[in-house]
Write a protein that holds these residues in place. Structure first.
Motif, PDB file in Angstrom:
ATOM      1  N   ASP A 124       0.862  -1.188   0.000  1.00 40.13           N
ATOM      2  CA  ASP A 124       0.000   0.000   0.000  1.00 40.13           C
ATOM      3  C   ASP A 124       0.895   1.233   0.000  1.00 40.13           C
ATOM      4  O   ASP A 124       1.946   1.250   0.638  1.00 40.13           O
ATOM      5  CB  ASP A 124      -0.911   0.002   1.213  1.00 40.13           C
ATOM      6  N   ARG A 125       0.485   2.288  -0.703  1.00 41.45           N
ATOM      7  CA  ARG A 125       1.313   3.493  -0.801  1.00 41.45           C
ATOM      8  C   ARG A 125       0.624   4.726  -0.233  1.00 41.45           C
ATOM      9  O   ARG A 125       1.256   5.745   0.005  1.00 41.45           O
ATOM     10  CB  ARG A 125       1.699   3.736  -2.257  1.00 41.45           C
ATOM     11  N   GLY A 126      -0.675   4.648  -0.024  1.00 46.46           N
ATOM     12  CA  GLY A 126      -1.392   5.794   0.509  1.00 46.46           C
ATOM     13  C   GLY A 126      -1.120   5.989   1.992  1.00 46.46           C
ATOM     14  O   GLY A 126      -0.912   5.034   2.739  1.00 46.46           O
ATOM     15  N   THR A 127      -1.107   7.235   2.415  1.00 47.01           N
ATOM     16  CA  THR A 127      -0.943   7.588   3.818  1.00 47.01           C
ATOM     17  C   THR A 127      -2.105   8.472   4.233  1.00 47.01           C
ATOM     18  O   THR A 127      -2.905   8.906   3.399  1.00 47.01           O
ATOM     19  CB  THR A 127       0.372   8.355   4.036  1.00 47.01           C
ATOM     20  N   PHE A 128      -2.193   8.781   5.511  1.00 45.69           N
ATOM     21  CA  PHE A 128      -3.260   9.683   5.961  1.00 45.69           C
ATOM     22  C   PHE A 128      -3.037  11.095   5.417  1.00 45.69           C
ATOM     23  O   PHE A 128      -3.994  11.854   5.257  1.00 45.69           O
ATOM     24  CB  PHE A 128      -3.348   9.680   7.484  1.00 45.69           C
ATOM     25  N   GLU A 129      -1.786  11.447   5.131  1.00 44.68           N
ATOM     26  CA  GLU A 129      -1.494  12.763   4.552  1.00 44.68           C
ATOM     27  C   GLU A 129      -1.774  12.773   3.049  1.00 44.68           C
ATOM     28  O   GLU A 129      -2.279  13.755   2.502  1.00 44.68           O
ATOM     29  CB  GLU A 129      -0.030  13.130   4.802  1.00 44.68           C
ATOM     30  N   GLU A 130      -1.458  11.668   2.350  1.00 41.23           N
ATOM     31  CA  GLU A 130      -1.692  11.536   0.916  1.00 41.23           C
ATOM     32  C   GLU A 130      -2.366  10.179   0.675  1.00 41.23           C
ATOM     33  O   GLU A 130      -1.707   9.206   0.333  1.00 41.23           O
ATOM     34  CB  GLU A 130      -0.388  11.637   0.138  1.00 41.23           C
ATOM     35  N   PRO A 131      -3.669  10.122   0.865  1.00 40.22           N
ATOM     36  CA  PRO A 131      -4.342   8.814   0.880  1.00 40.22           C
ATOM     37  C   PRO A 131      -4.681   8.230  -0.479  1.00 40.22           C
ATOM     38  O   PRO A 131      -4.808   7.014  -0.613  1.00 40.22           O
ATOM     39  CB  PRO A 131      -5.619   9.102   1.671  1.00 40.22           C
ATOM     40  N   THR A 132      -4.859   9.045  -1.501  1.00 41.18           N
ATOM     41  CA  THR A 132      -5.412   8.567  -2.763  1.00 41.18           C
ATOM     42  C   THR A 132      -4.297   8.147  -3.718  1.00 41.18           C
ATOM     43  O   THR A 132      -4.129   8.707  -4.803  1.00 41.18           O
ATOM     44  CB  THR A 132      -6.318   9.622  -3.404  1.00 41.18           C
ATOM     45  N   VAL A 133      -3.525   7.132  -3.308  1.00 37.30           N
ATOM     46  CA  VAL A 133      -2.410   6.616  -4.095  1.00 37.30           C
ATOM     47  C   VAL A 133      -2.624   5.116  -4.297  1.00 37.30           C
ATOM     48  O   VAL A 133      -2.845   4.382  -3.331  1.00 37.30           O
ATOM     49  CB  VAL A 133      -1.059   6.862  -3.395  1.00 37.30           C
ATOM     50  N   PHE A 134      -2.536   4.674  -5.544  1.00 42.97           N
ATOM     51  CA  PHE A 134      -2.739   3.259  -5.834  1.00 42.97           C
ATOM     52  C   PHE A 134      -1.566   2.430  -5.308  1.00 42.97           C
ATOM     53  O   PHE A 134      -0.427   2.900  -5.243  1.00 42.97           O
ATOM     54  CB  PHE A 134      -2.888   3.035  -7.340  1.00 42.97           C
ATOM     55  N   PRO A 135      -1.818   1.177  -4.948  1.00 40.46           N
ATOM     56  CA  PRO A 135      -0.759   0.325  -4.413  1.00 40.46           C
ATOM     57  C   PRO A 135       0.183  -0.176  -5.500  1.00 40.46           C
ATOM     58  O   PRO A 135      -0.111  -0.093  -6.696  1.00 40.46           O
ATOM     59  CB  PRO A 135      -1.537  -0.837  -3.793  1.00 40.46           C
ATOM     60  N   ASP A 136       1.306  -0.714  -5.082  1.00 42.01           N
ATOM     61  CA  ASP A 136       2.241  -1.381  -5.972  1.00 42.01           C
ATOM     62  C   ASP A 136       2.026  -2.889  -5.917  1.00 42.01           C
ATOM     63  O   ASP A 136       1.552  -3.435  -4.913  1.00 42.01           O
ATOM     64  CB  ASP A 136       3.690  -1.099  -5.538  1.00 42.01           C
ATOM     65  N   GLY A 137       2.424  -3.565  -6.975  1.00 41.59           N
ATOM     66  CA  GLY A 137       2.564  -5.014  -6.950  1.00 41.59           C
ATOM     67  C   GLY A 137       1.386  -5.827  -7.419  1.00 41.59           C
ATOM     68  O   GLY A 137       1.525  -7.031  -7.649  1.00 41.59           O
ATOM     69  N   VAL A 138       0.192  -5.220  -7.552  1.00 44.04           N
ATOM     70  CA  VAL A 138      -0.963  -5.943  -8.095  1.00 44.04           C
ATOM     71  C   VAL A 138      -0.887  -5.815  -9.615  1.00 44.04           C
ATOM     72  O   VAL A 138      -1.079  -4.728 -10.156  1.00 44.04           O
ATOM     73  CB  VAL A 138      -2.294  -5.389  -7.560  1.00 44.04           C
ATOM     74  N   GLU A 139      -0.613  -6.913 -10.310  1.00 42.33           N
ATOM     75  CA  GLU A 139      -0.296  -6.827 -11.733  1.00 42.33           C
ATOM     76  C   GLU A 139      -1.458  -7.192 -12.637  1.00 42.33           C
ATOM     77  O   GLU A 139      -1.676  -6.537 -13.659  1.00 42.33           O
ATOM     78  CB  GLU A 139       0.917  -7.706 -12.034  1.00 42.33           C
ATOM     79  N   TRP A 140      -2.153  -8.256 -12.311  1.00 40.54           N
ATOM     80  CA  TRP A 140      -3.289  -8.695 -13.116  1.00 40.54           C
ATOM     81  C   TRP A 140      -4.485  -8.964 -12.204  1.00 40.54           C
ATOM     82  O   TRP A 140      -4.339  -9.545 -11.136  1.00 40.54           O
ATOM     83  CB  TRP A 140      -2.970  -9.996 -13.862  1.00 40.54           C
TER      84      TRP A 140
END
Length: 545
Positions: A501-517
């Motif tokens: 997961d890449r989102g934080t409470f300061e910048e929440p609307t960030v897509f995660p890494d590693g989900v490929e298909w």
């Protein structure tokens, strides 16, 4: 790897649709991985064998994890689907099925007289859509609208008790008369026959909190008769937690109903001592003949409507009456006294979190936009006002349409609950144009990265089971949540070393890494390099699909 290295397209009517090669396959049932090929055709899994046949789409999953699509047990996508049917924050986590209509409140059913009040009340939880898109009144019409929207994920709608009560009694704080209870039962029965996957209660939201025990008992019995899950936001997650959970155990035991507790947690530092008796109660429930499960999001901060801070009596009569009351200095003082002293059975969230632990997450008006992402404490200091007065003013200005993030818990409690054997995952992700909770974008990858790879609270097989076959069993989905021949082809391929997961409470609307298909109903919905998810989801109507 680049897209052309992962996927090859060939032509020929004799080919199967998809073959996923050389992946570490977790079947979702708790077994360790087995390296194999997965073959998909006509929306279903054909086989798990090596070598798999050539296909129209071939995915090289060497070094990757292949598992069933994730099932979000607590979702608030029931209005957002009409604005953004690709539901990108969900599908890009690997979520392929979402349970909607949770917390006993949702868009349907709704009466013409109660429509405006419903729209105000659920805005901070389910969002806002333009009036022309709201094309339903009864539950069957809502199902038809969901199908027409064409979602990217499968949506499993529940019939919400609070909405049914609102249609029959409005926002009255009283027991239902026998004829009214018959009317409510008829609406629930009609929803089940239309395909509703279960019944949800919000026993701390309104008007659900006004229901007497005989009303709850009768509707749980009806759900058990139809073999549908009962999903409950319990009455109190703070000092009344044990009694609230025991109430659910007793209902399950009495009626033979599957009862699922939404976002199980312990609210407030003063209540941390309830953890051991809570876990004991859950562990003993099966021996008492109860079928209890729960979901949890992997954060110790929650998100709901700011109006939840108000004393219970403030909500009687609906949103318009609540706003009028808030304009009274005497009423504000009475609320303050109740927060300071508490009320029997009331989950006093302001007292549990304090103004420094309550942040504004969504609102509509331009005047208050600078408040987004900030605590009541900071806003009050800047304005030179008391924090409660700030909350009251925001609710009036925004006609109750204010969301909040509340820091109620701690990491040790969260992980102890997570490690219990009844655990499933629910994002509780709330859409909006404000300052969303990061769980909307990252709940499932966070479990796999933080609590599996980094902290080893769960094994990979245990975590995947909690996201797939276990929730499918709770919901009664017999052909989803597993990778087995004949099952619906909802599949996720992710990099176990890179998922994060890449989102934080300061910048929440960030897509995660590693989900490929992500594959939904046998169609590729998410692939590397694609900007928008494909819309391959279905509305899962029991008895009709």
């Amino acid at each position: 790897m680049q897209l052309h290295e992962l996927c090859q397209h060939t032509k020929g009517s004799d080919l199967v649709d998809i073959t996923i090669r050389n992946g570490a396959i977790f079947d979702g049932c708790g077994s360790d991985a087995n390296v194999s090929d997965l073959v998909i055709h006509d929306g279903r899994i054909v086989s798990l064998s090596t070598p798999g046949p050539e296909a129209k789409v071939v995915i090289d999953a060497r070094g990757k994890t292949v598992c069933p699509g994730f099932i979000d047990m607590h979702a608030h996508s029931g209005l957002r689907v009409f604005l953004a049917p690709e539901l990108a924050p969900k599908i890009r986590q690997g979520i392929t099925t979402e349970v909607i209509g949770v917390d006993g409140i949702s868009p349907a059913p709704v009466s013409a007289a109660g429509l405006k009040n419903r729209q105000r009340y659920i805005a901070a939880i389910d969002g806002i859509i333009p009036e022309p898109l709201w094309r339903w009144r009864d539950f069957d019409q809502y199902l038809a609208a969901l199908r027409a929207a064409g979602p990217s994920t499968n949506l499993l709608p529940l019939i919400p008790h609070g909405c049914v009560r609102d249609v029959v009694l409005g926002q009255a704080d009283r027991r239902a008369r026998p004829d009214e209870l018959v009317y409510m039962a008829r609406l629930v029965r009609q929803a089940f026959e239309a395909g509703a996957g279960g019944l949800s209660f919000g026993l701390n939201y309104y008007p659900g909190a006004y229901a007497g025990p005989e009303e709850i008992d009768a509707l749980v019995a009806l759900a058990a008769k139809y073999e549908r899950v009962v999903m409950v936001h319990i009455r109190n997650e703070a000092d009344g937690l044990l009694a609230s959970v025991a109430e659910m155990v007793e209902l399950s035991q009495k009626h033979g109903a599957r009862v699922h507790i939404s976002h199980l947690k312990i609210v407030g530092a003063a209540n941390r001592g309830l953890l051991s008796p809570l876990l004991d109660l859950l562990a003993e429930s099966e021996g008492r003949g109860a079928a209890i499960s729960f979901d949890q999001y992997p954060y110790y901060a929650g998100s709901t409507q700011l109006a939840y801070l108000l004393s219970p009596w403030m909500h009687e009569g609906g949103a318009g009456v609540t706003i009028k009351r808030l304009r009274s200095t005497a009423v504000r003082q009475r609320i303050r006294e109740h927060i300071e002293a508490g009320l029997p059975g009331w989950e006093n969230l302001y007292q549990a979190c304090g103004p420094a632990g309550i942040f504004v997450s969504s609102l509509e008006g331009r005047k208050n936009q600078p408040c987004l992402g900030r605590s009541l404490h900071c806003i009050a200091a800047e304005r030179g006002h008391d924090a409660l007065e700030v909350a009251f003013d925001l609710l009036i200005d925004e006609e109750l349409r204010v969301g909040m993030i509340d820091y109620y818990g701690d990491e040790a409690t969260l992980t102890a609950i997570m490690a219990s054997g009844l655990y499933t995952v629910g994002s509780d992700g709330i859409f909006g144009d404000g300052h969303a909770h990061p769980r909307l974008y990252g709940a499932f990858p966070r479990v796999l990265s933080k609590y599996v790879r980094q902290e080893r609270i769960l094994s990979m097989a245990e975590a995947i089971r909690a996201m797939t076959s276990r929730p499918a069993g709770v919901l009664g989905l017999t052909d989803r949540g597993r990778l087995a021949a004949g099952c619906r082809a909802d599949v996720v391929v992710f990099d176990p070393e890179r998922i994060q997961d890449r989102g934080t409470f300061e910048e929440p609307t960030v897509f995660p890494d590693g989900v490929e298909w992500v594959i939904v109903n046998g169609r590729v919905a998410v692939r590397p390099g694609a900007a928008q998810p494909a819309r391959a989801g279905q509305v899962l109507a029991f008895g009709r699909s």
